[in-house]
Design a protein around this motif. Structure first.
Motif, PDB file in Angstrom:
ATOM      1  N   LYS A 180     -92.576  -0.645  22.985  1.00  0.00           N
ATOM      2  CA  LYS A 180     -93.196  -1.241  24.169  1.00  0.00           C
ATOM      3  C   LYS A 180     -94.428  -2.049  23.772  1.00  0.00           C
ATOM      4  O   LYS A 180     -94.645  -3.153  24.280  1.00  0.00           O
ATOM      5  CB  LYS A 180     -93.577  -0.120  25.131  1.00  0.00           C
ATOM      6  N   TYR A 181     -95.207  -1.528  22.846  1.00  0.00           N
ATOM      7  CA  TYR A 181     -96.421  -2.213  22.434  1.00  0.00           C
ATOM      8  C   TYR A 181     -96.126  -3.348  21.456  1.00  0.00           C
ATOM      9  O   TYR A 181     -96.852  -4.339  21.418  1.00  0.00           O
ATOM     10  CB  TYR A 181     -97.401  -1.212  21.815  1.00  0.00           C
ATOM     11  N   LEU A 182     -95.069  -3.209  20.680  1.00  0.00           N
ATOM     12  CA  LEU A 182     -94.711  -4.274  19.750  1.00  0.00           C
ATOM     13  C   LEU A 182     -94.106  -5.473  20.486  1.00  0.00           C
ATOM     14  O   LEU A 182     -94.224  -6.607  20.025  1.00  0.00           O
ATOM     15  CB  LEU A 182     -93.729  -3.752  18.700  1.00  0.00           C
ATOM     16  N   ARG A 183     -93.456  -5.225  21.621  1.00  0.00           N
ATOM     17  CA  ARG A 183     -92.883  -6.315  22.409  1.00  0.00           C
ATOM     18  C   ARG A 183     -93.925  -6.989  23.284  1.00  0.00           C
ATOM     19  O   ARG A 183     -93.716  -8.100  23.764  1.00  0.00           O
ATOM     20  CB  ARG A 183     -91.773  -5.783  23.316  1.00  0.00           C
ATOM     21  N   ALA A 184     -95.041  -6.336  23.527  1.00  0.00           N
ATOM     22  CA  ALA A 184     -96.049  -6.865  24.453  1.00  0.00           C
ATOM     23  C   ALA A 184     -96.673  -8.134  23.896  1.00  0.00           C
ATOM     24  O   ALA A 184     -96.725  -8.357  22.679  1.00  0.00           O
ATOM     25  CB  ALA A 184     -97.127  -5.820  24.693  1.00  0.00           C
ATOM     26  N   ARG A 185     -97.166  -8.959  24.810  1.00  0.00           N
ATOM     27  CA  ARG A 185     -97.812 -10.216  24.438  1.00  0.00           C
ATOM     28  C   ARG A 185     -99.128  -9.902  23.716  1.00  0.00           C
ATOM     29  O   ARG A 185     -99.854  -8.988  24.095  1.00  0.00           O
ATOM     30  CB  ARG A 185     -98.089 -11.004  25.712  1.00  0.00           C
ATOM     31  N   LEU A 186     -99.445 -10.705  22.694  1.00  0.00           N
ATOM     32  CA  LEU A 186    -100.677 -10.495  21.937  1.00  0.00           C
ATOM     33  C   LEU A 186    -101.886 -10.886  22.778  1.00  0.00           C
ATOM     34  O   LEU A 186    -101.869 -11.887  23.481  1.00  0.00           O
ATOM     35  CB  LEU A 186    -100.646 -11.311  20.642  1.00  0.00           C
ATOM     36  N   ARG A 187    -102.942 -10.100  22.691  1.00  0.00           N
ATOM     37  CA  ARG A 187    -104.130 -10.339  23.500  1.00  0.00           C
ATOM     38  C   ARG A 187    -105.170 -11.208  22.795  1.00  0.00           C
ATOM     39  O   ARG A 187    -106.022 -11.792  23.437  1.00  0.00           O
ATOM     40  CB  ARG A 187    -104.793  -9.009  23.859  1.00  0.00           C
ATOM     41  N   GLY A 188    -105.111 -11.266  21.481  1.00  0.00           N
ATOM     42  CA  GLY A 188    -106.141 -11.955  20.713  1.00  0.00           C
ATOM     43  C   GLY A 188    -106.331 -13.419  21.066  1.00  0.00           C
ATOM     44  O   GLY A 188    -107.472 -13.863  21.273  1.00  0.00           O
ATOM     45  N   PRO A 189    -105.251 -14.228  21.123  1.00  0.00           N
ATOM     46  CA  PRO A 189    -105.449 -15.654  21.415  1.00  0.00           C
ATOM     47  C   PRO A 189    -106.103 -15.909  22.776  1.00  0.00           C
ATOM     48  O   PRO A 189    -106.992 -16.759  22.888  1.00  0.00           O
ATOM     49  CB  PRO A 189    -104.032 -16.227  21.379  1.00  0.00           C
ATOM     50  N   SER A 190    -105.706 -15.166  23.803  1.00  0.00           N
ATOM     51  CA  SER A 190    -106.301 -15.399  25.117  1.00  0.00           C
ATOM     52  C   SER A 190    -107.749 -14.927  25.143  1.00  0.00           C
ATOM     53  O   SER A 190    -108.585 -15.523  25.828  1.00  0.00           O
ATOM     54  CB  SER A 190    -105.490 -14.695  26.204  1.00  0.00           C
ATOM     55  N   ALA A 200    -109.760 -15.076  22.559  1.00  0.00           N
ATOM     56  CA  ALA A 200    -110.510 -16.086  21.810  1.00  0.00           C
ATOM     57  C   ALA A 200    -110.747 -17.332  22.657  1.00  0.00           C
ATOM     58  O   ALA A 200    -111.786 -17.985  22.532  1.00  0.00           O
ATOM     59  CB  ALA A 200    -109.760 -16.448  20.536  1.00  0.00           C
ATOM     60  N   GLU A 201    -109.803 -17.674  23.531  1.00  0.00           N
ATOM     61  CA  GLU A 201    -109.972 -18.840  24.388  1.00  0.00           C
ATOM     62  C   GLU A 201    -110.990 -18.586  25.497  1.00  0.00           C
ATOM     63  O   GLU A 201    -111.548 -19.527  26.047  1.00  0.00           O
ATOM     64  CB  GLU A 201    -108.638 -19.222  25.027  1.00  0.00           C
ATOM     65  N   TYR A 202    -111.208 -17.335  25.847  1.00  0.00           N
ATOM     66  CA  TYR A 202    -112.109 -17.003  26.950  1.00  0.00           C
ATOM     67  C   TYR A 202    -113.554 -17.379  26.626  1.00  0.00           C
ATOM     68  O   TYR A 202    -114.261 -17.913  27.465  1.00  0.00           O
ATOM     69  CB  TYR A 202    -112.022 -15.503  27.265  1.00  0.00           C
ATOM     70  N   TYR A 203    -113.970 -17.099  25.399  1.00  0.00           N
ATOM     71  CA  TYR A 203    -115.347 -17.372  25.007  1.00  0.00           C
ATOM     72  C   TYR A 203    -115.457 -18.797  24.467  1.00  0.00           C
ATOM     73  O   TYR A 203    -114.631 -19.233  23.678  1.00  0.00           O
ATOM     74  CB  TYR A 203    -115.808 -16.379  23.940  1.00  0.00           C
ATOM     75  N   PRO A 204    -116.497 -19.529  24.856  1.00  0.00           N
ATOM     76  CA  PRO A 204    -116.652 -20.891  24.342  1.00  0.00           C
ATOM     77  C   PRO A 204    -117.043 -20.868  22.871  1.00  0.00           C
ATOM     78  O   PRO A 204    -117.616 -19.886  22.390  1.00  0.00           O
ATOM     79  CB  PRO A 204    -117.783 -21.458  25.202  1.00  0.00           C
ATOM     80  N   PRO A 205    -116.745 -21.923  22.149  1.00  0.00           N
ATOM     81  CA  PRO A 205    -117.147 -21.960  20.727  1.00  0.00           C
ATOM     82  C   PRO A 205    -118.676 -21.988  20.611  1.00  0.00           C
ATOM     83  O   PRO A 205    -119.365 -22.627  21.409  1.00  0.00           O
ATOM     84  CB  PRO A 205    -116.534 -23.261  20.208  1.00  0.00           C
ATOM     85  N   VAL A 206    -119.201 -21.291  19.608  1.00  0.00           N
ATOM     86  CA  VAL A 206    -120.638 -21.181  19.409  1.00  0.00           C
ATOM     87  C   VAL A 206    -121.076 -22.280  18.446  1.00  0.00           C
ATOM     88  O   VAL A 206    -120.494 -22.456  17.379  1.00  0.00           O
ATOM     89  CB  VAL A 206    -120.991 -19.790  18.832  1.00  0.00           C
ATOM     90  N   LEU A 207    -122.087 -23.008  18.844  1.00  0.00           N
ATOM     91  CA  LEU A 207    -122.628 -24.067  17.999  1.00  0.00           C
ATOM     92  C   LEU A 207    -123.925 -23.566  17.386  1.00  0.00           C
ATOM     93  O   LEU A 207    -124.905 -23.316  18.093  1.00  0.00           O
ATOM     94  CB  LEU A 207    -122.889 -25.342  18.806  1.00  0.00           C
ATOM     95  N   THR A 208    -123.910 -23.384  16.077  1.00  0.00           N
ATOM     96  CA  THR A 208    -125.108 -22.935  15.380  1.00  0.00           C
ATOM     97  C   THR A 208    -125.800 -24.134  14.735  1.00  0.00           C
ATOM     98  O   THR A 208    -125.247 -25.241  14.695  1.00  0.00           O
ATOM     99  CB  THR A 208    -124.749 -21.913  14.291  1.00  0.00           C
TER     100      THR A 208
END
Length: 111
Positions: free
Chosen positions: A38-48, A50-58
């Motif tokens: 069930k967990y292996l078939r689930a959609r990956l959460r990482g990409p979404s 990563a898209e939630y937070y804006p890129p940080v400009l240092t």
């Protein structure tokens, strides 16, 4: 009049389930053991996430961008470099890298 047969032999049902799993490429699990599928078939959460937070400009990223002659002084990097120089003056800096195999510390040691 004959009585209708309502019960199917369990071994025939097991064979049908095994064949169905082979045809549809699913896992055959007759005992119901936990597999985590069930967990292996689930959609990956990482990409979404990563898209939630804006890129940080240092400051370092800004200075690496191609924008002409405009640069910002990075106080943290300047402090880090000053600390490294101070440690080197006191003899606490990183050791020199070996230029050849003969220069390395390991070359002198025998096993």
């Amino acid at each position: 009049m004959a009585a209708p047969v309502s019960a199917v032999n369990p071994s025939r049902l097991a064979a049908l389930t095994r064949l169905r799993c082979a045809v549809f490429q699913t896992s055959y699990n007759p005992t119901g053991v936990r597999t985590g599928a069930k967990y292996l078939r689930a959609r990956l959460r990482g990409p979404s996430m990563a898209e939630y937070y804006p890129p940080v400009l240092t400051v370092a990223k800004f200075n690496r961008m191609s924008h002409g002659e405009f640069k910002i002084d990075d106080r943290h990097e300047a402090q880090r470099l000053a600390d490294i120089e101070e440690a080197k003056r006191r003899g606490k800096g990183a050791p020199k890298k070996a230029k050849s195999a003969a220069d390395s510390r390991r070359a002198g040691r025998r096993r």
